[in-house]
Enzyme design. Structure first.
Site, mmCIF file in Angstrom:
data_model
loop_
_atom_site.group_PDB
_atom_site.id
_atom_site.type_symbol
_atom_site.label_atom_id
_atom_site.label_comp_id
_atom_site.label_asym_id
_atom_site.label_seq_id
_atom_site.Cartn_x
_atom_site.Cartn_y
_atom_site.Cartn_z
ATOM 1 N N GLU A 46 23.690 60.706 -3.079
ATOM 2 C CA GLU A 46 22.342 61.065 -2.629
ATOM 3 C C GLU A 46 21.458 59.849 -2.803
ATOM 4 O O GLU A 46 21.459 59.230 -3.871
ATOM 5 C CB GLU A 46 21.757 62.162 -3.512
ATOM 6 C CG GLU A 46 22.087 63.563 -3.099
ATOM 7 C CD GLU A 46 21.374 64.562 -4.019
ATOM 8 O OE1 GLU A 46 20.306 64.236 -4.558
ATOM 9 O OE2 GLU A 46 21.926 65.642 -4.208
ATOM 10 N N ASP A 72 9.322 66.103 -8.642
ATOM 11 C CA ASP A 72 10.109 65.216 -9.482
ATOM 12 C C ASP A 72 9.381 64.879 -10.766
ATOM 13 O O ASP A 72 8.154 64.877 -10.819
ATOM 14 C CB ASP A 72 10.428 63.922 -8.711
ATOM 15 C CG ASP A 72 11.525 64.148 -7.693
ATOM 16 O OD1 ASP A 72 12.625 64.536 -8.099
ATOM 17 O OD2 ASP A 72 11.270 63.977 -6.489
#
EC number: 4.2.1.20
Lengths: 405, 278
Positions: free
Chosen positions: B50, B61
């Protein structure tokens, strides 16, 4: 009036939360179930006469509504054009329009059984309103505020803490309102089971832009009635400052279907539109941030740019999606005022009317000084005085001291 | 249509083991080092890669990944350069699946159709776009599926059985189960709870289920690998990269190895796990 406009501009958003191409629900999956729950809870509350009655009771006796519509005689004389009325939202409990929305959201949160409230704040007005109503209803309150704003809005930080809220200074990014919003969203993702996110403006994922607008529309509804009583007719123009745009949306919305009413929103042009500023419509373009598609300040790669305004409350790189739509349809005209113009307007209103406006509202006053002299004497102009300037006095004192040296 | 992701899971099923899915931010700390790291990952034991597309405001995040994105942006990373990096990787490796992960705005500004075309020709296999729930599928998910890219959706502990079918409807490649309600880099989830959640998702789909958020060590990776088809590790790798930088935030001779060594130990953890019978 613009021939492209639909029959009513007051029916939006559609069922998916879109105002034309703007709005929507661009959030992480963790939040989606909660946002769908909130949409249902708000729809049920809106349709419940008991909710409306309870809300109206608090608006009257706790907030102090209706706020007056005051004829600013000396400002009118000074500018020599339109008759200028000030909608006095700064006289609300907590000192700004923010309390209208927070009261509504806290009452929805209570219906949903949420005991913990989080909020983001720039100037601190939304934070103070949230801390106040959490104190009133005995709810835990956490307010995220950019570290830069914590420094420049000390009186409001003190007020929030005194009211029992925890103020969290956000150190990430530009350490202003956008970063406070990111941090609040992170908290919400983490504590979604017991936490209600009380958003302070007409932005964020659907249903927030609609819900906040509905709660703020009390401003425009009262203005309609008060102007009828004062002058026997509707105002000819409305002026309000725009950061996210909640005070403006509240004033504008009840007049959107009245073609005779000219509407002006005033963004923060900071140091000027070619330099650092916070004018998302004048200097931005459509993009996706914080749960909605709207006009944003960004670079060619879609990275969000720093906003700047002398007013912490306007220092945000976006704007509510309904404003983006009203801009593109041409119903509302968006102007901008610089830091210096806002400061001058702050002084002008203080000295002529004995009313120091919040630096946010001073941006609206700044444009009134340009618009009003060009209008005839029978023209009725309403400017929303969204908050009072007390919170900004230490900052303004510093700026003026710096200029004298 | 079979994609590299489908092919990789088919191979892993034959081997009877779970996938190690590794996440790093494109361009962190600079484009060249970042490409060197990505090139080193398959050899170190990464099964699926990824690559984060840096964004200024990554709402879901944690601080580690946000800082990685800002390091990359400071180093001049853009979405265009991220796609160039994928092309650079594909010159040497035509089998390891590559998934781009990030937020919608940079793609929206790049132009959806142009992005999908460029991503596909560069050698991207799938997309994970954090802020595009199924309610906004028209934006990118459906065009991506039409363009032959997998659109990998996140499912979370708040995604209940009623909502799961909507989340899974246009998902392909694999399902990314976020093991906690929280941001990346937060506390780890209990493997029993994860096992129950994976089983619940599997009642609704035949797709592989990979689990991420909060997995930092080979031991934790092994425990999750026993329950899921894949284990996603991101923050721990980003932290290892960060810790290898000099005081100016520049890459050192240790940077590539720091990440590759951690990936190798995580891969051992994953390979040591016996996949639960399905």
């Amino acid at each position: 009036m613009n021939p492209r406009l639909p029959n009513s501009l007051r029916t939006g958003p559609d069922e998916r939360g879109h105002f034309g191409n703007f709005g929507g629900r661009f959030v992480a999956e963790t939040l989606m179930p909660l946002i769908l729950d909130l949409e249902k809870a708000y729809a049920a509350a809106k349709a419940d006469p008991a909710f409306q009655a309870e809300m109206n009771g608090y608006l009257k006796d706790y907030v102090g509504r209706p706020s007056p519509l005051y004829f600013a005689e000396r400002l009118t004389e000074h500018l020599g054009g339109a008759r200028i009325y000030l909608k006095r939202e700064e006289l609300n409990h907590t000192g700004s329009h923010k309390v209208n929305n927070v009261l509504g959201q806290i009452m929805v949160a209570r219906r949903m059984g949420k005991k913990r409230i989080i909020a983001e704040t720039g100037a601190g007005q939304h934070g103070v309103a949230t801390a106040t109503l959490c104190a009133r209803f005995g709810l835990e309150c956490v307010v995220y505020m950019g570290a830069v704003d914590v420094a420049r809005q000390a009186p409001n930080v003190f007020r929030m803490e005194m009211l029992g809220a925890k103020v969290v200074p956000v150190q990430s990014g530009t350490r202003t309102l956008k970063d406070a919003m990111n941090e609040a969203l992170r908290d919400w993702v983490t504590n979604v089971h017991n936490t209600f996110y009380c958003i302070g403006t007409v932005a964020g994922p659907h249903p927030y832009p609609m819900m906040v607008r509905d709660f703020q529309s009390v401003i425009g509804e009262e203005t309609r009635k008060q102007m009828q009583e004062a002058e026997g007719r509707l105002p000819d123009s409305l002026v309000a400052c725009i950061g996210g745009g909640s005070n403006a949306m509240g004033l504008f919305h009840p007049f959107l279907d009245d073609p005779s009413v000219e509407i002006f929103g005033v963004e923060a042009a900071g140091h000027g539109l070619t330099q650092l500023h916070a004018a998302s419509i004048a200097g931005g373009r459509p993009g996706v941030l914080h749960g909605n598609r709207t006009y944003l300040l960004m670079d060619d790669d879609g990275q969000i740019q720093d906003a700047h305004s002398i007013s912490a409350g306007l220092d945000y790189p976006g704007i509510g999606p309904e404003h983006s739509w009203l801009h593109e349809t041409g119903r509302v005209t968006y102007l901008s005022a610089t830091d210096d113009e806002a400061l001058a307007a702050f002084m002008l209103l203080s000295r002529l009317e004995g009313i120091p406006p919040a630096l946010e509202s001073a941006h609206a006053i700044a444009k009134v000084t340009e618009l009003a002299p060009k209008r005839p004497k029978e023209h009725l102009m309403v400017v929303n005085l969204s908050g009072r300037g007390d919170k900004d006095i230490p900052q303004i004192t510093e700026i003026l001291k710096g200029r004298k040296q | 249509m079979t994609t590299r992701i489908d092919a990789r899971f088919a191979e892993l099923a034959k081997e009877g083991r779970s996938a190690l899915v590794t996440f790093l931010m494109a361009g962190d700390p600079d484009p060249k080092t970042s490409l060197d790291i990505v090139k080193a990952l398959p050899k170190a034991g990464a099964d699926i890669i990824e690559i984060g597309m840096p964004f200024t405001d990554p709402m879901a995040d944690g601080p580690s990944i946000q800082a990685a994105g800002l390091r990359a942006l400071k180093g001049g990373m853009t979405l265009k350069k991220t796609l160039e990096m994928v092309r650079g990787f594909r010159k040497e490796d035509d089998t390891t699946p590559l998934v781009l992960m990030g937020y919608y705005n940079p793609i929206y500004i790049y132009g959806v159709d142009k992005f999908l075309n460029d991503a596909r020709t560069a050698g991207v296999d799938g997309l994970i776009i954090v802020d595009l729930p199924p309610e906004e599928d028209d934006e990118l998910c459906i065009p991506a599926l039409k363009a032959g890219l997998n659109f990998i959706r996140l499912a979370t502990p708040t995604t209940d059985d009623k909502r799961l079918p909507a989340v899974l409807a246009n998902t392909s490649g694999f399902v990314y189960y976020v093991s906690i309600t929280g941001i990346t880099g937060a506390a780890a989830a209990d493997s029993k709870v994860v096992g129950d959640a994976v089983a619940r998702i599997k009642r609704h789909t035949k797709l592989p289920v990979c689990v991420g958020f909060g997995i930092r060590t080979p031991q934790a990776a092994r425990r999750i690998a026993e329950k899921a088809n894949g284990v996603v590790v991101g923050t721990a790798l980003v932290d290892a990269l960060r810790d290898s930088l000099d005081t100016q935030g520049q890459a050192t001779t240790k940077t590539v190895a720091a990440v590759a060594d951690l990936v190798a130990s995580l891969a051992q953890g994953v390979r040591g796990a016996k996949q639960a019978a399905e």
